[in-house]
Write a protein that holds these residues in place. Structure first.
Motif, PDB file in Angstrom:
ATOM      1  N   ASP A  96       0.912  -1.210   0.004  1.00 35.08           N
ATOM      2  CA  ASP A  96       0.146  -0.089  -0.058  1.00 35.08           C
ATOM      3  C   ASP A  96       0.901   1.426   0.010  1.00 35.08           C
ATOM      4  OD1 ASP A  96      -2.335  -1.618   0.038  1.00 35.08           O
ATOM      5  OD2 ASP A  96      -2.154  -1.678   2.185  1.00 35.08           O
ATOM      6  N   LYS A  97       1.903   1.154  -0.793  1.00 35.44           N
ATOM      7  CA  LYS A  97       2.674   2.587  -1.046  1.00 35.44           C
ATOM      8  C   LYS A  97       3.696   2.727   0.159  1.00 35.44           C
ATOM      9  CE  LYS A  97      -0.033   4.584  -4.858  1.00 35.44           C
ATOM     10  NZ  LYS A  97      -0.626   5.651  -5.217  1.00 35.44           N
ATOM     11  N   LYS A  98       3.923   1.840   1.234  1.00 35.94           N
ATOM     12  CA  LYS A  98       4.549   2.120   2.176  1.00 35.94           C
ATOM     13  C   LYS A  98       5.383   0.999   2.496  1.00 35.94           C
ATOM     14  CE  LYS A  98       1.868   5.403   4.971  1.00 35.94           C
ATOM     15  NZ  LYS A  98       1.808   5.860   6.173  1.00 35.94           N
ATOM     16  N   PHE A  99       6.801   1.257   2.983  1.00 41.06           N
ATOM     17  CA  PHE A  99       7.851   0.046   3.183  1.00 41.06           C
ATOM     18  C   PHE A  99       7.244  -0.639   4.539  1.00 41.06           C
ATOM     19  CE2 PHE A  99      11.471   1.888   0.889  1.00 41.06           C
ATOM     20  CZ  PHE A  99      11.425   0.989  -0.234  1.00 41.06           C
ATOM     21  N   LYS A 100       7.132  -2.039   4.441  1.00 44.24           N
ATOM     22  CA  LYS A 100       6.885  -2.895   5.433  1.00 44.24           C
ATOM     23  C   LYS A 100       7.997  -4.288   5.566  1.00 44.24           C
ATOM     24  CE  LYS A 100       2.465  -1.623   5.871  1.00 44.24           C
ATOM     25  NZ  LYS A 100       1.749  -0.656   6.574  1.00 44.24           N
ATOM     26  N   LEU A 101       8.053  -4.395   6.630  1.00 40.84           N
ATOM     27  CA  LEU A 101       8.975  -5.680   6.763  1.00 40.84           C
ATOM     28  C   LEU A 101       7.794  -6.984   6.718  1.00 40.84           C
ATOM     29  CD1 LEU A 101      11.478  -5.014   9.592  1.00 40.84           C
ATOM     30  CD2 LEU A 101      11.746  -5.192   7.357  1.00 40.84           C
ATOM     31  N   GLU A 128      12.705   6.372   3.990  1.00 40.53           N
ATOM     32  CA  GLU A 128      11.482   5.656   4.231  1.00 40.53           C
ATOM     33  C   GLU A 128      11.883   4.312   4.985  1.00 40.53           C
ATOM     34  OE1 GLU A 128       8.233   4.838   1.262  1.00 40.53           O
ATOM     35  OE2 GLU A 128       9.432   6.185  -0.090  1.00 40.53           O
ATOM     36  N   CYS A 129      13.358   3.910   4.754  1.00 38.77           N
ATOM     37  CA  CYS A 129      13.841   2.706   5.485  1.00 38.77           C
ATOM     38  C   CYS A 129      14.113   3.216   6.913  1.00 38.77           C
ATOM     39  CB  CYS A 129      15.162   2.443   4.775  1.00 38.77           C
ATOM     40  SG  CYS A 129      14.792   1.587   3.283  1.00 38.77           S
ATOM     41  N   VAL A 130      14.580   4.476   7.096  1.00 42.56           N
ATOM     42  CA  VAL A 130      14.750   5.028   8.503  1.00 42.56           C
ATOM     43  C   VAL A 130      13.737   5.236   9.087  1.00 42.56           C
ATOM     44  CG1 VAL A 130      15.554   7.099   9.750  1.00 42.56           C
ATOM     45  CG2 VAL A 130      16.776   6.273   7.673  1.00 42.56           C
ATOM     46  N   LYS A 131      12.475   5.246   8.787  1.00 42.20           N
ATOM     47  CA  LYS A 131      11.418   5.419   9.378  1.00 42.20           C
ATOM     48  C   LYS A 131      11.044   4.268  10.016  1.00 42.20           C
ATOM     49  CE  LYS A 131       9.102   9.418   7.155  1.00 42.20           C
ATOM     50  NZ  LYS A 131       8.194   9.935   6.191  1.00 42.20           N
ATOM     51  N   LEU A 132      11.146   3.114   8.900  1.00 44.81           N
ATOM     52  CA  LEU A 132      10.874   1.678   9.376  1.00 44.81           C
ATOM     53  C   LEU A 132      11.695   1.192  10.422  1.00 44.81           C
ATOM     54  CD1 LEU A 132       9.279  -0.653   8.593  1.00 44.81           C
ATOM     55  CD2 LEU A 132      10.727  -1.390   7.011  1.00 44.81           C
ATOM     56  N   ILE A 133      13.215   1.653  10.407  1.00 41.31           N
ATOM     57  CA  ILE A 133      14.113   1.260  11.483  1.00 41.31           C
ATOM     58  C   ILE A 133      13.429   1.982  12.737  1.00 41.31           C
ATOM     59  CG2 ILE A 133      16.250   1.690  12.464  1.00 41.31           C
ATOM     60  CD1 ILE A 133      17.044   1.693   9.326  1.00 41.31           C
ATOM     61  N   ASN A 134      13.109   3.330  12.893  1.00 41.36           N
ATOM     62  CA  ASN A 134      12.593   3.849  14.072  1.00 41.36           C
ATOM     63  C   ASN A 134      11.262   3.204  14.787  1.00 41.36           C
ATOM     64  OD1 ASN A 134      14.827   5.843  13.919  1.00 41.36           O
ATOM     65  ND2 ASN A 134      13.514   7.186  12.838  1.00 41.36           N
ATOM     66  N   SER A 189      11.735  -0.031 -10.651  1.00 46.26           N
ATOM     67  CA  SER A 189      10.738  -0.664 -10.041  1.00 46.26           C
ATOM     68  C   SER A 189       9.673  -0.005  -9.417  1.00 46.26           C
ATOM     69  CB  SER A 189      11.258  -1.812  -9.065  1.00 46.26           C
ATOM     70  OG  SER A 189      11.839  -1.028  -7.982  1.00 46.26           O
ATOM     71  N   ARG A 190       9.861   1.356  -9.360  1.00 47.13           N
ATOM     72  CA  ARG A 190       8.777   2.180  -8.706  1.00 47.13           C
ATOM     73  C   ARG A 190       8.538   3.307  -9.519  1.00 47.13           C
ATOM     74  NH1 ARG A 190       9.224   6.218  -4.895  1.00 47.13           N
ATOM     75  NH2 ARG A 190      11.469   5.547  -4.484  1.00 47.13           N
ATOM     76  N   TYR A 191       7.423   3.861  -9.928  1.00 53.16           N
ATOM     77  CA  TYR A 191       7.386   5.082 -10.692  1.00 53.16           C
ATOM     78  C   TYR A 191       6.081   5.870  -9.891  1.00 53.16           C
ATOM     79  CZ  TYR A 191       6.427   8.746 -13.804  1.00 53.16           C
ATOM     80  OH  TYR A 191       5.920   9.852 -14.508  1.00 53.16           O
TER      81      TYR A 191
END
Length: 193
Positions: A96-101, A128-134, A189-191
């Motif tokens: 849904d357009k957001k990074f998830k693990l 976006e990866c930094v937000k996921l890490i946090n 892979s993303r536009y």
């Protein structure tokens, strides 16, 4: 470590450094594009490239526990860096357009996390990866990539790259005449529109 001259020669030899009119995943336009998938499709050529980046990481990052790579572009590079440096490697995916693990991946609280990407232009995926890490309570320690084509930004000081390229980017309404007459290609892979 692989020199800039030798790195550029590898990119050209593997047809990874492309010329034309490209719309990047950021929506910006560019006369050049680095298709790391082409580089990685030739393991014997990319081996020195990735090993050189691993040496730079070892020299510049005192310690980290885990590598996080954004899918799709960073997965192979993250894996190879993890293999060389003997670190666990996971990746995040867009849902849904957001990074998830997914796939049972997680980041332990207080784990020191190094982000590994293929190419950084705007740094959006990295942030976006930094937000996921946090979100998981991890500690962001830096970013490594094969190609850094970013301009000065808040993350540029944290980037370790094999090659820094100064490739111009343009907004759609500010295209130079040289690009206006070339057919647009939308790689990656993303536009985003």
């Amino acid at each position: 470590m692989l020199s800039l001259k030798n790195s550029l020669a590898v990119l050209k030899k593997t047809d990874a450094l492309l010329e034309g009119h490209f719309v990047l995943s950021s929506g910006l336009h560019s006369p050049q594009y680095v298709q790391c998938a082409k580089l990685l499709s030739k393991p014997n050529q990319s081996k020195k490239f990735i090993s050189s980046l691993a040496s730079k990481i070892k020299k510049n990052v005192k310690s980290f526990d885990i590598i996080l790579s954004p899918a799709m572009g960073g997965v192979i590079i993250g894996y190879e860096i993890g293999r060389i440096l003997k670190k666990e490697t996971i990746f995040c995916e867009r849902v849904d357009k957001k990074f998830k693990l997914r796939r049972g991946f997680y980041i332990k609280k207080k784990a020191k996390v190094l982000i590994v990407e293929d190419v950084i232009t705007t740094g959006k995926s990295s942030m976006e990866c930094v937000k996921l890490i946090n979100k998981f309570g991890g500690r962001f320690v830096g970013i490594a990539c094969l190609i850094d084509r970013s301009k000065k930004s808040s993350i540029s000081k944290k980037i370790i790259s094999q090659v820094k390229l100064d490739i111009p980017v343009y907004k759609r309404n500010k295209l130079p005449t040289s690009l206006k007459n070339i057919k647009i290609t939308k790689p990656g892979s993303r536009y985003l529109r």
